[in-house]
Design a protein around this motif. Structure first.
Motif, PDB file in Angstrom:
ATOM      1  N   PHE A  34     -36.379  43.617 -49.568  1.00  0.00           N
ATOM      2  CA  PHE A  34     -35.355  42.979 -48.753  1.00  0.00           C
ATOM      3  C   PHE A  34     -35.814  41.734 -48.002  1.00  0.00           C
ATOM      4  O   PHE A  34     -34.981  40.993 -47.494  1.00  0.00           O
ATOM      5  N   SER A  35     -37.122  41.490 -47.933  1.00  0.00           N
ATOM      6  CA  SER A  35     -37.577  40.282 -47.246  1.00  0.00           C
ATOM      7  C   SER A  35     -37.073  38.995 -47.903  1.00  0.00           C
ATOM      8  O   SER A  35     -36.725  38.045 -47.179  1.00  0.00           O
ATOM      9  N   PRO A  36     -36.969  38.901 -49.252  1.00  0.00           N
ATOM     10  CA  PRO A  36     -36.388  37.671 -49.824  1.00  0.00           C
ATOM     11  C   PRO A  36     -34.939  37.443 -49.413  1.00  0.00           C
ATOM     12  O   PRO A  36     -34.513  36.294 -49.235  1.00  0.00           O
ATOM     13  N   ILE A  37     -34.170  38.522 -49.247  1.00  0.00           N
ATOM     14  CA  ILE A  37     -32.773  38.387 -48.827  1.00  0.00           C
ATOM     15  C   ILE A  37     -32.701  37.852 -47.406  1.00  0.00           C
ATOM     16  O   ILE A  37     -31.893  36.956 -47.097  1.00  0.00           O
ATOM     17  N   ILE A  38     -33.551  38.367 -46.527  1.00  0.00           N
ATOM     18  CA  ILE A  38     -33.575  37.883 -45.140  1.00  0.00           C
ATOM     19  C   ILE A  38     -33.999  36.421 -45.103  1.00  0.00           C
ATOM     20  O   ILE A  38     -33.429  35.615 -44.358  1.00  0.00           O
ATOM     21  N   LEU A  39     -34.993  36.058 -45.902  1.00  0.00           N
ATOM     22  CA  LEU A  39     -35.438  34.668 -45.944  1.00  0.00           C
ATOM     23  C   LEU A  39     -34.327  33.748 -46.450  1.00  0.00           C
ATOM     24  O   LEU A  39     -34.177  32.622 -45.967  1.00  0.00           O
ATOM     25  N   ALA A  40     -33.543  34.223 -47.421  1.00  0.00           N
ATOM     26  CA  ALA A  40     -32.472  33.391 -47.967  1.00  0.00           C
ATOM     27  C   ALA A  40     -31.405  33.081 -46.926  1.00  0.00           C
ATOM     28  O   ALA A  40     -30.754  32.032 -46.980  1.00  0.00           O
ATOM     29  N   VAL A  41     -31.242  33.978 -45.946  1.00  0.00           N
ATOM     30  CA  VAL A  41     -30.257  33.738 -44.892  1.00  0.00           C
ATOM     31  C   VAL A  41     -30.671  32.551 -44.027  1.00  0.00           C
ATOM     32  O   VAL A  41     -29.828  31.754 -43.600  1.00  0.00           O
ATOM     33  N   GLY A  42     -31.978  32.403 -43.767  1.00  0.00           N
ATOM     34  CA  GLY A  42     -32.427  31.374 -42.845  1.00  0.00           C
ATOM     35  C   GLY A  42     -33.065  30.154 -43.468  1.00  0.00           C
ATOM     36  O   GLY A  42     -33.406  29.213 -42.753  1.00  0.00           O
ATOM     37  N   HIS A  43     -33.232  30.143 -44.790  1.00  0.00           N
ATOM     38  CA  HIS A  43     -33.893  29.007 -45.449  1.00  0.00           C
ATOM     39  C   HIS A  43     -32.857  28.200 -46.234  1.00  0.00           C
ATOM     40  O   HIS A  43     -32.164  28.728 -47.100  1.00  0.00           O
ATOM     41  N   ARG A  44     -32.783  26.918 -45.948  1.00  0.00           N
ATOM     42  CA  ARG A  44     -31.729  26.076 -46.526  1.00  0.00           C
ATOM     43  C   ARG A  44     -31.787  26.034 -48.044  1.00  0.00           C
ATOM     44  O   ARG A  44     -30.765  26.199 -48.723  1.00  0.00           O
ATOM     45  N   ARG A  45     -32.965  25.820 -48.619  1.00  0.00           N
ATOM     46  CA  ARG A  45     -33.066  25.712 -50.077  1.00  0.00           C
ATOM     47  C   ARG A  45     -32.766  27.046 -50.771  1.00  0.00           C
ATOM     48  O   ARG A  45     -32.088  27.082 -51.801  1.00  0.00           O
TER      49      ARG A  45
END
Length: 331
Positions: A309-320
């Protein structure tokens, strides 16, 4: 635990094997971790390669963390899935030494790479008001970041040497008598710890729990709390200050606040998954009650939650990453 100090692993037909429904859920979790972290490496890594000076330091740390997540999934979790699907995986002594050493190494790197992200963000916020010319970050190679990566990977490789040395194969009849306290060093697939004595095995297990569970969790919590307090202080300071002079910093604070929330979510997920695993394993070790079977399954799942689930959380806050996810959904 046997008298010779061997700590054995879960084998087929024991409590460690999953039934069909949990197996399907665990397979989804593992695949989510593999593809999600591969996406982070590809998307964020591309921006690092294209940008002058090697890209943003935070992006490099994200790629390092995602790479450690991916390696744990590829070398450990996928092997568990293959074993549960019915294909018997019984490595020999040499392969067990290699796999056990890699598991300890990669899990340790994974823990400290996660801490590195929170520590770097806290350090960045402490310097949130640099000259305007340096707001975009250094243009040369980030030597400090690269040295940090080298230290994490090298020091944990040295720490994992006992796992390379004191491991062997338990064969088909291996049964689990005691699992190591730390999820970082949990044996798998019939590979055994074969330390010279009971005490040396327990010393390694206890050291692992302290170094790779307790200390990093405390440090992550302190660093993230410090980040939130620093952002709060900056917001109050600049709300009543010289708005023209502090305009670049004021514009930067909301972005850093969003980043702090994302990192806080990552740390909370990390603490939840690791805590559930450690509690489940300890219950199995010291109280072989009726619920111990279910707790071992919980430990298996909780060990993969952060990676998945860490990639999903990162996708929420990372523009690219957010833009990439939107493009996939739209097509």
């Amino acid at each position: 635990m046997e008298i010779n100090g061997t700590i054995t692993a879960i084998k087929k037909g024991t409590a460690g094997q999953l039934s069909s429904v949990p197996m399907a859920m665990y397979l989804i979790l593992v695949m989510l971790g593999v593809f999600g972290n591969a996406m982070v490496i590809a998307v964020v890594g591309e921006s690092i390669v294209r940008e002058p000076g090697g890209g943003r330091n935070s992006d490099m740390i994200l790629v390092n963390m995602a790479f450690s997540n991916l390696m744990v999934s590829m070398t450990r979790n996928i092997l568990l899935v293959v074993s549960d699907l019915g294909l018997e995986v019984l490595p020999g002594k040499d392969w067990c030494q290699l796999l056990m050493g890699m598991w300890v190494w990669l899990r340790s790197v994974n823990v400290w790479s996660t801490f590195f992200l929170s520590a770097f963000h806290f350090h960045t916020l402490r310097r949130i008001a640099p000259p305007i010319a340096s707001l975009s970050g250094p243009r040369g190679p980030p030597k400090g970041i690269l040295l940090g990566f080298a230290f994490i990977w090298t020091s944990n490789l040295l720490y994992s040497v006992p796992a390379f040395v004191y491991s062997t194969s338990g064969g088909k009849n291996a049964t689990e008598t005691l699992m190591l306290v730390s999820s970082t060093t949990r044996p798998l697939l019939g590979c055994l710890w074969d330390f010279p004595s009971v005490y040396s095995g327990l010393a390694f297990a206890t050291t692992s729990m302290v170094i790779h569970e307790v200390i990093p969790i405390v440090l992550m919590s302190v660093a993230n709390l410090g980040s939130l307090l620093t952002l709060y202080a900056h917001g109050n300071t600049h709300s009543s200050g010289n708005k023209v002079q502090d305009a670049p910093v004021i514009r930067r604070v909301p972005a850093e606040r969003r980043a702090a929330k994302v990192i806080l979510a990552l740390i909370l997920l990390f603490i939840m998954s690791w805590s559930a695993s450690v509690i489940s394993v300890n219950y199995f070790n010291y109280n072989r009650g009726a619920s111990s079977t279910y707790l071992l399954v919980l430990a298996r799942f909780s060990n993969s939650l952060f990676i998945a689930f860490s990639p999903i959380i990162l996708a929420v806050g990372h523009r690219r990453l957010r833009a990439f996810m939107k493009s996939i959904i739209s097509h």
